[in-house]
Design a protein around this motif. Structure first.
Motif, PDB file in Angstrom:
ATOM      1  N   LYS A  68      -1.258   3.967  -1.576  1.00  0.00           N
ATOM      2  CA  LYS A  68      -2.349   3.990  -1.712  1.00  0.00           C
ATOM      3  C   LYS A  68      -2.565   3.821  -0.261  1.00  0.00           C
ATOM      4  CE  LYS A  68      -3.276   1.580  -6.397  1.00  0.00           C
ATOM      5  NZ  LYS A  68      -3.869   0.573  -6.893  1.00  0.00           N
ATOM      6  N   PRO A  69      -3.878   4.586   0.505  1.00  0.00           N
ATOM      7  CA  PRO A  69      -4.168   3.877   1.762  1.00  0.00           C
ATOM      8  C   PRO A  69      -4.580   2.277   1.645  1.00  0.00           C
ATOM      9  CG  PRO A  69      -5.112   5.885   0.964  1.00  0.00           C
ATOM     10  CD  PRO A  69      -5.015   5.569  -0.268  1.00  0.00           C
ATOM     11  N   SER A  81       2.816   1.437  -3.095  1.00  0.00           N
ATOM     12  CA  SER A  81       1.591   2.118  -4.325  1.00  0.00           C
ATOM     13  C   SER A  81       1.126   3.709  -4.053  1.00  0.00           C
ATOM     14  CB  SER A  81       0.591   0.706  -4.599  1.00  0.00           C
ATOM     15  OG  SER A  81      -0.119   1.096  -3.302  1.00  0.00           O
ATOM     16  N   ARG A  92      -7.591   1.979   0.508  1.00  0.00           N
ATOM     17  CA  ARG A  92      -8.143   1.305  -0.661  1.00  0.00           C
ATOM     18  C   ARG A  92      -7.568   0.761  -1.369  1.00  0.00           C
ATOM     19  NH1 ARG A  92      -5.935   5.746  -4.950  1.00  0.00           N
ATOM     20  NH2 ARG A  92      -6.449   5.021  -6.923  1.00  0.00           N
ATOM     21  N   LEU A  93      -6.675   0.103  -1.465  1.00  0.00           N
ATOM     22  CA  LEU A  93      -5.870  -1.391  -2.023  1.00  0.00           C
ATOM     23  C   LEU A  93      -6.457  -2.610  -1.215  1.00  0.00           C
ATOM     24  CD1 LEU A  93      -3.784  -3.304  -3.221  1.00  0.00           C
ATOM     25  CD2 LEU A  93      -1.640  -2.339  -0.747  1.00  0.00           C
ATOM     26  N   GLU A  99      -9.632  -2.470  -3.359  1.00  0.00           N
ATOM     27  CA  GLU A  99      -9.548  -2.976  -4.757  1.00  0.00           C
ATOM     28  C   GLU A  99      -9.241  -4.340  -5.037  1.00  0.00           C
ATOM     29  OE1 GLU A  99      -5.887  -0.941  -6.652  1.00  0.00           O
ATOM     30  OE2 GLU A  99      -6.589   1.137  -6.025  1.00  0.00           O
ATOM     31  N   ALA A 112       0.726  -1.017  -0.347  1.00  0.00           N
ATOM     32  CA  ALA A 112      -0.245   0.076  -0.040  1.00  0.00           C
ATOM     33  C   ALA A 112       1.117   1.468  -0.057  1.00  0.00           C
ATOM     34  CB  ALA A 112      -1.468  -0.115   1.182  1.00  0.00           C
ATOM     35  N   THR A 113       1.683   0.964   0.581  1.00  0.00           N
ATOM     36  CA  THR A 113       3.022   2.106   0.700  1.00  0.00           C
ATOM     37  C   THR A 113       3.179   2.278  -0.298  1.00  0.00           C
ATOM     38  OG1 THR A 113       3.160   1.749   3.882  1.00  0.00           O
ATOM     39  CG2 THR A 113       4.897   3.513   1.800  1.00  0.00           C
TER      40      THR A 113
END
Length: 70
Positions: free
Chosen positions: A35-36, A33, A39-40, A43, A30-31
């Protein structure tokens, strides 16, 4: 150690259970990318096969990501 984790995705609360090592790698992914985590996970949830549980989908996502790095 396997732990149950709670998260809010798409406006609703859910939970998943993964080992600490999978959680650490999921947080790292997540970090990197940008994204929080929620959110990951949202997805991953949206793309998991019908009938697959979220915990398994997360483990397979992490595994695939690590395989792609090799």
């Amino acid at each position: 150690m396997l732990r149950k984790r709670s998260i809010t995705i798409n406006g609703h609360g859910t939970s998943y259970s993964v080992e600490d090592e999978f959680q650490a790698e999921l947080l790292r992914l997540a970090t990197i990318s940008g994204k929080p985590l929620a959110r990951l996970v949202a997805e991953i949830d949206a793309n998991r096969p019908q009938g697959a549980n979220l915990s398994s989908a997360i483990r397979l996502f992490v595994l695939k990501a690590l395989q792609n790095q090799v």
